[in-house]
Design an enzyme around this catalytic site. Structure first.
Site, PDB file in Angstrom:
ATOM      1  N   ASP A  68      11.734   5.746  -1.760  1.00  0.00           N
ATOM      2  CA  ASP A  68      10.505   5.964  -1.004  1.00  0.00           C
ATOM      3  C   ASP A  68       9.412   5.167  -1.690  1.00  0.00           C
ATOM      4  OD1 ASP A  68       9.704   7.447   1.426  1.00  0.00           O
ATOM      5  OD2 ASP A  68       8.081   8.103   0.123  1.00  0.00           O
ATOM      6  N   PHE A 148       8.332  -7.947   4.426  1.00  0.00           N
ATOM      7  CA  PHE A 148       8.150  -6.935   5.473  1.00  0.00           C
ATOM      8  C   PHE A 148       6.933  -6.071   5.123  1.00  0.00           C
ATOM      9  CE2 PHE A 148       9.586  -2.978   3.420  1.00  0.00           C
ATOM     10  CZ  PHE A 148      10.238  -3.487   2.304  1.00  0.00           C
ATOM     11  N   TYR A 150       3.662  -4.399   4.293  1.00  0.00           N
ATOM     12  CA  TYR A 150       2.345  -4.873   3.854  1.00  0.00           C
ATOM     13  C   TYR A 150       2.422  -6.157   3.017  1.00  0.00           C
ATOM     14  CZ  TYR A 150       0.869  -0.132   5.187  1.00  0.00           C
ATOM     15  OH  TYR A 150       0.619   1.041   5.885  1.00  0.00           O
ATOM     16  N   LYS A 171      10.083 -12.419  -5.158  1.00  0.00           N
ATOM     17  CA  LYS A 171       9.600 -11.041  -4.992  1.00  0.00           C
ATOM     18  C   LYS A 171      10.449 -10.096  -5.843  1.00  0.00           C
ATOM     19  CE  LYS A 171       8.763  -7.285  -1.736  1.00  0.00           C
ATOM     20  NZ  LYS A 171       8.979  -6.658  -0.424  1.00  0.00           N
ATOM     21  N   HIS A 176       7.867  -3.720  -7.193  1.00  0.00           N
ATOM     22  CA  HIS A 176       8.040  -2.287  -7.437  1.00  0.00           C
ATOM     23  C   HIS A 176       9.487  -1.863  -7.212  1.00  0.00           C
ATOM     24  CE1 HIS A 176       7.134  -3.413  -3.396  1.00  0.00           C
ATOM     25  NE2 HIS A 176       7.446  -2.243  -2.890  1.00  0.00           N
ATOM     26  N   ARG A 177      10.057  -2.314  -6.082  1.00  0.00           N
ATOM     27  CA  ARG A 177      11.431  -1.902  -5.751  1.00  0.00           C
ATOM     28  C   ARG A 177      12.424  -2.490  -6.751  1.00  0.00           C
ATOM     29  NH1 ARG A 177      11.034  -2.897  -1.154  1.00  0.00           N
ATOM     30  NH2 ARG A 177      10.483  -0.769  -0.611  1.00  0.00           N
TER      31      ARG A 177
HETATM   32  P1  ITT Z   1      13.246   4.441   4.931  1.00  0.00           P
HETATM   33  O1  ITT Z   1      12.384   5.649   4.709  1.00  0.00           O
HETATM   34  O2  ITT Z   1      14.226   4.632   6.027  1.00  0.00           O
HETATM   35  O3  ITT Z   1      13.854   3.926   3.651  1.00  0.00           O
HETATM   36  P2  ITT Z   1      10.735   3.135   5.589  1.00  0.00           P
HETATM   37  O4  ITT Z   1      10.388   1.747   6.026  1.00  0.00           O
HETATM   38  O5  ITT Z   1      10.220   4.282   6.420  1.00  0.00           O
HETATM   39  O6  ITT Z   1      12.310   3.217   5.441  1.00  0.00           O
HETATM   40  P3  ITT Z   1       9.267   4.263   3.378  1.00  0.00           P
HETATM   41  O7  ITT Z   1       9.371   5.651   3.921  1.00  0.00           O
HETATM   42  O8  ITT Z   1       9.538   4.053   1.926  1.00  0.00           O
HETATM   43  O9  ITT Z   1      10.279   3.269   4.111  1.00  0.00           O
HETATM   44  O10 ITT Z   1       7.872   3.720   3.860  1.00  0.00           O
HETATM   45  C1  ITT Z   1       7.180   2.857   3.143  1.00  0.00           C
HETATM   46  C2  ITT Z   1       6.382   1.907   3.989  1.00  0.00           C
HETATM   47  O11 ITT Z   1       5.643   1.190   3.002  1.00  0.00           O
HETATM   48  C3  ITT Z   1       7.238   0.874   4.726  1.00  0.00           C
HETATM   49  O12 ITT Z   1       7.408   1.152   6.074  1.00  0.00           O
HETATM   50  C4  ITT Z   1       6.409  -0.396   4.544  1.00  0.00           C
HETATM   51  O13 ITT Z   1       5.434  -0.487   5.539  1.00  0.00           O
HETATM   52  C5  ITT Z   1       5.724  -0.174   3.230  1.00  0.00           C
HETATM   53  N1  ITT Z   1       6.492  -0.821   2.149  1.00  0.00           N
HETATM   54  C6  ITT Z   1       7.425  -0.276   1.321  1.00  0.00           C
HETATM   55  N2  ITT Z   1       7.924  -1.190   0.488  1.00  0.00           N
HETATM   56  C7  ITT Z   1       7.323  -2.345   0.801  1.00  0.00           C
HETATM   57  C8  ITT Z   1       7.430  -3.663   0.317  1.00  0.00           C
HETATM   58  O14 ITT Z   1       8.296  -3.994  -0.635  1.00  0.00           O
HETATM   59  N3  ITT Z   1       6.661  -4.598   0.872  1.00  0.00           N
HETATM   60  C9  ITT Z   1       5.779  -4.287   1.842  1.00  0.00           C
HETATM   61  N4  ITT Z   1       5.622  -3.070   2.376  1.00  0.00           N
HETATM   62  C10 ITT Z   1       6.394  -2.106   1.862  1.00  0.00           C
END
Ligand code: ITT
Length: 191
Positions: A68, A148, A150, A171, A176-177
Site C-alpha cells: 500500500d 503511473f 502521480y 525509478k 519508495h516501492r
Molecule cells: P492495489 O491496492 O490493488 O495494489 P492501487 O493502485 O489501488 O492498487 P494503492 O492502494 O497503494 O494502489 O494506491 C496508491 C495510489 O497512489 C495509486 O493508485 C497511485 O495513484 C499512487 N501511487 C502509488 N505508488 C505510486 C508510484 O510508484 N508512482 C506514482 N503513483 C503511485
C-alpha cells in the site's frame, strides 16, 4: 522456484516488483481468478497493506504480500496520503487526482512531499512489514509519460526529472516501492 502471490489490482506495481524479485515466482490475484476489489478501510498504509494480504491469505491459504502506497504532501497536511488512489473521486481516476493536487497546491511555495510504501508479507501465517519512502517535490505541471499514478508530478530529491521522465530501471533504483521491495527480497532470501 517457490510461488508467492502479489496482492494487487495494479499491473504497474507487478511490473516494477517483478524486476526486483528473482528467486520467487510471482503469482497475481488474476492467476487465482480473483478480480474483486478489497475494501481499504484503514487510515494508514500499513493497516491497508495488512487488509489486502490477510484477505487473500485467509481466502486462498497462499503465501502472499501486498503493497500500500501513497503520496504525502506537506503543504496539504499529508494529503492525499492513504487516500491517494481515491483522492478526487470514489472511483480511482489518475487524471482527476493529479488535477486536484495541482489545484490545491496552486500558489503554494512549499512543494515538498514524499512517496511512502508499506509491504505486508504473510508466510505460513507469520506477518512481516517492510517500508520505503522517497522525498521529493511536486511540480506545477505534468512532466513525462512513463510510470503511473502521480509519477508525472513528482521529482525525487537530488534529481531534475520526474519519475515519469525516468526509465523503469532508474525509478527502481530510488523509489519508495523499490526500497521496501529490496527489504522484502533480503528477507525472502533468508527463507
Ligand atoms: P492495489 O491496492 O490493488 O495494489 P492501487 O493502485 O489501488 O492498487 P494503492 O492502494 O497503494 O494502489 O494506491 C496508491 C495510489 O497512489 C495509486 O493508485 C497511485 O495513484 C499512487 N501511487 C502509488 N505508488 C505510486 C508510484 O510508484 N508512482 C506514482 N503513483 C503511485
Amino acid at each position: 522456484m517457490r510461488d508467492i502471490c502479489f496482492v494487487t489490482g495494479n499491473q504497474n506495481k507487478i511490473i516494477e516488483v517483478e524486476k526486483l524479485i528473482k528467486n520467487f515466482k510471482i503469482i497475481s490475484t488474476k492467476d487465482l481468478n480473483f478480480y474483486d476489489e478489497i475494501p481499504e478501510t484503514e487510515n494508514t498504509i500499513k493497516g491497508n497493506a495488512f487488509i489486502k494480504s490477510s484477505f487473500i491469505y485467509n481466502k486462498f491459504n497462499i503465501n502472499c504480500f501486498s503493497d500500500d502506497s501513497g503520496l504525502f504532501i506537506n503543504a496539504l497536511g499529508g494529503e492525499p496520503g492513504v487516500r491517494s488512489a481515491r483522492y478526487a473521486s470514489e472511483i480511482s481516476h489518475t487524471e482527476k487526482n493529479i488535477n486536484l493536487v495541482l489545484k490545491n497546491l496552486r500558489g503554494e511555495e512549499d512543494r515538498s512531499a514524499a512517496f511512502q510504501t508499506c509491504i505486508c508479507l504473510i508466510i505460513n501465517g507469520k506477518i512481516s512489514y517492510f517500508e520505503g519512502s522517497v522525498k521529493g517535490i511536486i511540480t506545477s505541471k505534468r512532466l513525462g509519460s512513463r510510470g503511473f499514478g502521480y509519477d508525472p508530478i513528482f521529482i525525487p530529491e537530488g534529481y531534475e526529472r520526474s519519475f515519469a521522465q525516468m526509465s523503469l530501471e532508474e525509478k527502481n533504483k530510488i523509489s519508495h516501492r523499490s526500497i521496501a521491495t529490496k527489504k522484502l527480497v533480503n528477507f525472502l532470501n533468508q527463507k
